[in-house]
Design a protein around this motif. Sequence first.
Motif, PDB file in Angstrom:
ATOM      1  N   ALA A 183       0.851  -1.200   0.000  1.00  0.00           N
ATOM      2  CA  ALA A 183       0.000   0.000   0.000  1.00  0.00           C
ATOM      3  C   ALA A 183       0.884   1.246   0.000  1.00  0.00           C
ATOM      4  N   PRO A 184       0.304   2.431  -0.220  1.00  0.00           N
ATOM      5  CA  PRO A 184       1.096   3.660  -0.075  1.00  0.00           C
ATOM      6  C   PRO A 184       1.664   3.726   1.347  1.00  0.00           C
ATOM      7  N   SER A 185       2.965   3.711   1.474  1.00  0.00           N
ATOM      8  CA  SER A 185       3.600   3.618   2.793  1.00  0.00           C
ATOM      9  C   SER A 185       5.071   3.953   2.661  1.00  0.00           C
ATOM     10  N   TYR A 186       5.710   4.120   3.806  1.00  0.00           N
ATOM     11  CA  TYR A 186       7.153   4.325   3.825  1.00  0.00           C
ATOM     12  C   TYR A 186       7.737   3.538   4.993  1.00  0.00           C
ATOM     13  N   TRP A 187       9.023   3.300   4.923  1.00  0.00           N
ATOM     14  CA  TRP A 187       9.681   2.544   5.970  1.00  0.00           C
ATOM     15  C   TRP A 187       9.704   3.358   7.257  1.00  0.00           C
ATOM     16  N   ALA A 188       9.359   2.724   8.365  1.00  0.00           N
ATOM     17  CA  ALA A 188       9.395   3.371   9.677  1.00  0.00           C
ATOM     18  C   ALA A 188       9.747   2.304  10.702  1.00  0.00           C
ATOM     19  N   GLY A 189      11.023   2.007  10.791  1.00  0.00           N
ATOM     20  CA  GLY A 189      11.492   0.944  11.665  1.00  0.00           C
ATOM     21  C   GLY A 189      12.721   0.311  11.041  1.00  0.00           C
ATOM     22  N   TYR A 190      13.121  -0.816  11.573  1.00  0.00           N
ATOM     23  CA  TYR A 190      14.320  -1.486  11.087  1.00  0.00           C
ATOM     24  C   TYR A 190      14.206  -1.823   9.603  1.00  0.00           C
ATOM     25  N   ALA A 191      15.310  -1.596   8.874  1.00  0.00           N
ATOM     26  CA  ALA A 191      15.303  -1.833   7.432  1.00  0.00           C
ATOM     27  C   ALA A 191      15.381  -3.315   7.080  1.00  0.00           C
ATOM     28  N   HIS A 192      15.681  -4.178   8.046  1.00  0.00           N
ATOM     29  CA  HIS A 192      15.700  -5.607   7.765  1.00  0.00           C
ATOM     30  C   HIS A 192      14.384  -6.273   8.176  1.00  0.00           C
ATOM     31  N   ARG A 193      13.374  -5.460   8.487  1.00  0.00           N
ATOM     32  CA  ARG A 193      12.032  -5.971   8.743  1.00  0.00           C
ATOM     33  C   ARG A 193      11.070  -5.320   7.752  1.00  0.00           C
ATOM     34  N   SER A 194      10.097  -6.066   7.311  1.00  0.00           N
ATOM     35  CA  SER A 194       9.230  -5.610   6.215  1.00  0.00           C
ATOM     36  C   SER A 194       8.003  -4.877   6.736  1.00  0.00           C
ATOM     37  N   GLY A 195       8.223  -3.870   7.593  1.00  0.00           N
ATOM     38  CA  GLY A 195       7.059  -3.210   8.146  1.00  0.00           C
ATOM     39  C   GLY A 195       7.335  -1.840   8.701  1.00  0.00           C
ATOM     40  N   TYR A 196       6.251  -1.203   9.121  1.00  0.00           N
ATOM     41  CA  TYR A 196       6.340   0.112   9.764  1.00  0.00           C
ATOM     42  C   TYR A 196       5.759   0.017  11.171  1.00  0.00           C
ATOM     43  N   TYR A 197       6.385   0.761  12.083  1.00  0.00           N
ATOM     44  CA  TYR A 197       6.107   0.669  13.510  1.00  0.00           C
ATOM     45  C   TYR A 197       5.355   1.897  14.012  1.00  0.00           C
ATOM     46  N   ALA A 198       4.528   1.688  15.025  1.00  0.00           N
ATOM     47  CA  ALA A 198       3.719   2.782  15.572  1.00  0.00           C
ATOM     48  C   ALA A 198       4.587   3.902  16.109  1.00  0.00           C
ATOM     49  N   ARG A 199       5.596   3.553  16.897  1.00  0.00           N
ATOM     50  CA  ARG A 199       6.451   4.584  17.489  1.00  0.00           C
ATOM     51  C   ARG A 199       7.187   5.366  16.410  1.00  0.00           C
ATOM     52  N   ASP A 200       7.810   4.663  15.469  1.00  0.00           N
ATOM     53  CA  ASP A 200       8.563   5.336  14.409  1.00  0.00           C
ATOM     54  C   ASP A 200       7.650   6.166  13.522  1.00  0.00           C
ATOM     55  N   THR A 201       6.501   5.605  13.169  1.00  0.00           N
ATOM     56  CA  THR A 201       5.556   6.351  12.339  1.00  0.00           C
ATOM     57  C   THR A 201       5.184   7.667  13.001  1.00  0.00           C
ATOM     58  N   ASN A 476      26.949   8.385   9.405  1.00  0.00           N
ATOM     59  CA  ASN A 476      27.738   7.366   8.714  1.00  0.00           C
ATOM     60  C   ASN A 476      28.452   6.403   9.656  1.00  0.00           C
ATOM     61  N   ASP A 477      28.163   6.509  10.960  1.00  0.00           N
ATOM     62  CA  ASP A 477      28.651   5.504  11.897  1.00  0.00           C
ATOM     63  C   ASP A 477      27.803   4.238  11.764  1.00  0.00           C
ATOM     64  N   ARG A 478      28.390   3.114  12.088  1.00  0.00           N
ATOM     65  CA  ARG A 478      27.632   1.866  11.975  1.00  0.00           C
ATOM     66  C   ARG A 478      26.599   1.757  13.081  1.00  0.00           C
ATOM     67  N   HIS A 479      25.419   1.340  12.718  1.00  0.00           N
ATOM     68  CA  HIS A 479      24.330   1.151  13.683  1.00  0.00           C
ATOM     69  C   HIS A 479      24.642  -0.036  14.580  1.00  0.00           C
ATOM     70  N   PRO A 480      24.241   0.013  15.876  1.00  0.00           N
ATOM     71  CA  PRO A 480      24.522  -1.123  16.774  1.00  0.00           C
ATOM     72  C   PRO A 480      23.845  -2.419  16.357  1.00  0.00           C
ATOM     73  N   VAL A 481      22.753  -2.344  15.588  1.00  0.00           N
ATOM     74  CA  VAL A 481      22.138  -3.550  15.012  1.00  0.00           C
ATOM     75  C   VAL A 481      22.765  -3.754  13.640  1.00  0.00           C
ATOM     76  N   ALA A 482      23.584  -4.781  13.493  1.00  0.00           N
ATOM     77  CA  ALA A 482      24.426  -4.929  12.308  1.00  0.00           C
ATOM     78  C   ALA A 482      23.631  -4.928  11.005  1.00  0.00           C
ATOM     79  N   ALA A 483      22.476  -5.599  10.984  1.00  0.00           N
ATOM     80  CA  ALA A 483      21.698  -5.684   9.746  1.00  0.00           C
ATOM     81  C   ALA A 483      21.124  -4.344   9.317  1.00  0.00           C
TER      82      ALA A 483
END
Length: 614
Positions: A183-201, A476-483
């Motif tokens: 659906a019309p949407s954008y990423w709001a949460g971890y990029a290695h998960r296929s969804g958007y989160y309430a807090r991030d949104t 450009n620092d690496r995120h603590p969650v490697a993925a």
Amino acid sequence: MAVANPGFEQGEQGWIWDDGTGVATGNPHTGRCNAYLDSGRERQVRQVVTATGKGTYDVSAWIAAGGPRGAFLVRVNGAPAGEVAVADRSFYSRHTVSRVALRKGDRMEIVFASGGAWVNVDDVMLSPAAPADPRVTSSDPLVAEMFEWAKRKANSWVHLPGTVGPLNVDERQPSGTGTAAYAPSYWAGYAHRSGYYARDTAHQVVGAQILGLTEENKTMLGSFAVSAVAAHVYYPVWAYNFDARTYLSIDYHSPDFFVREVPAPFELVEKTEQAYRWSGDPFYTDGTMWDFCRHTTMEFVEEHDRLKPNGVAEGTGQGIFQGAASYNEGSGEQLVEAGDAFASQYRAYLAASALAAARGEDDQAARYADRAAELRRYFHHGWVANQGAAMTRAYDLSGAPLSGWGKENSWFMPMKRLLLPGPRNDAYLDYIDEMAGGAGKPVNLEAITYLPDTFFANDRDQQAWKWMRYVYDHRNDRHPVAAQGLNGDYPEVAFTLVSQTVEGLMGFRPDAPRARVTTRSHLPRGIDWVRADDIPVGDGFFGLRHDGTHRSTLTNATSKAYTWQARFPGGHRTVRADGRPHEFQWRTLHGSVHTCVNVRIPPGGTATVEIDRE
């Protein structure tokens, strides 16, 4: 229009492969497969996509490389349309070729080329250019550079509606559980998960509005609203897949066992009202959205006020799958009431009051305003004690008050202006700045993105700008969650820098339904002027320039006449509008005197208001 086999899960299908390239399973970003290119400039992997209509697009991919000189480029009908160098990083980070213009029938070629070392590629994504393209210029080049990076990065997270993509992708199910049309949407949460989160949104909604992503906001806020049902005890679910129908399985197991955190429903009410002010869309005051706002500010509070009955919504103290009182998931504290939930509930009452007034329900609006005032009184006279490091920020299962550093349950209280202006608020802001910059600094940059909001809300412009620069400098620092790749590859980082430039630095607050705009420059020392053009509001756009904190110029490019209230810190005695003396009033706003000037600007008109600097 779509990229075929964007994650290489169907092997070599859809792509053209040179010698020394192919599909491997040893280093995917998500799923099971990735493309690989051995070292050598002549080695390429490419695909041609034929445009089905006119439009402008971003092309993104996750790329890792064992050395320099790799390239990611896009050609249109054989001509170069954009190129980015592949970063010399052995872990995946996101690369984007922005704003590729296409006409129907154009042939867009997506090319990955190796250089001095191997290159791995995965998760290619096509994003439609955002409907709005606001521009920022400034006497300080960093302001413009930061906004341009944030705008383009945020745009790259937008899904092309109708794209078929995987569902329920996460670190435990890297290939997901099936596919669906997004659906019309954008990423709001971890990029290695296929969804958007309430807090991030919630934290990204205003940035999305500034990019014109109104349909995406409606889809995402609307999906959370419809999930806040009695079976969930009026909690919205924590995360959706991008089809906006399927709950993200890593966070949802059953109606009584899913991730939920008390601040989220209240923040979604607040953001519903903000999206309404930016867009003027009656979607936010009608039907499902209004029902959600009513249930959250009534039944939700009643159902979650059992352990410490006082009108403050509670968590269970039993973890995120049973209902957490705070966004701070890593403290280990068994919290029942927390400062971030309390502050968000207060803002939700104010938002519900404004939405009720927009519906013509004046009595209900007054009741919500009274609830907000009463909640704030209780906070100061029954809930909180002491100040600075000793100030109350939460209560645990035993009923004991907790103080000290609570991250979100600390900074949300001044950020939402639950704290009254004065010594306690000032001491706590000093404490937040000290802890966030020292021993209590969050390890994840996305948590720090709340700090500019916190300090702008309290007119601490120098500190707010300091934290904006900190976020940008560490992108450009690496995120603590490697993925997750880099810090800047966490979507919230870009979306919030967009909103913090326009709402924060420039103090731009629209009210499209009532044809009003307020502005208040928050430019810190060292920034002489900032200008923003093509800010989308209602059915048109605004332009705004601030010269220091003494002169503001607003251009109205909508179809309506707007009333502009230009605000200036301090009590000034001489005000001019377009060079002529103009009436004004002094108002105390969050503890500080401001000079406020009302000017009516017709469609296509421009006005300049300035004060004499005594």
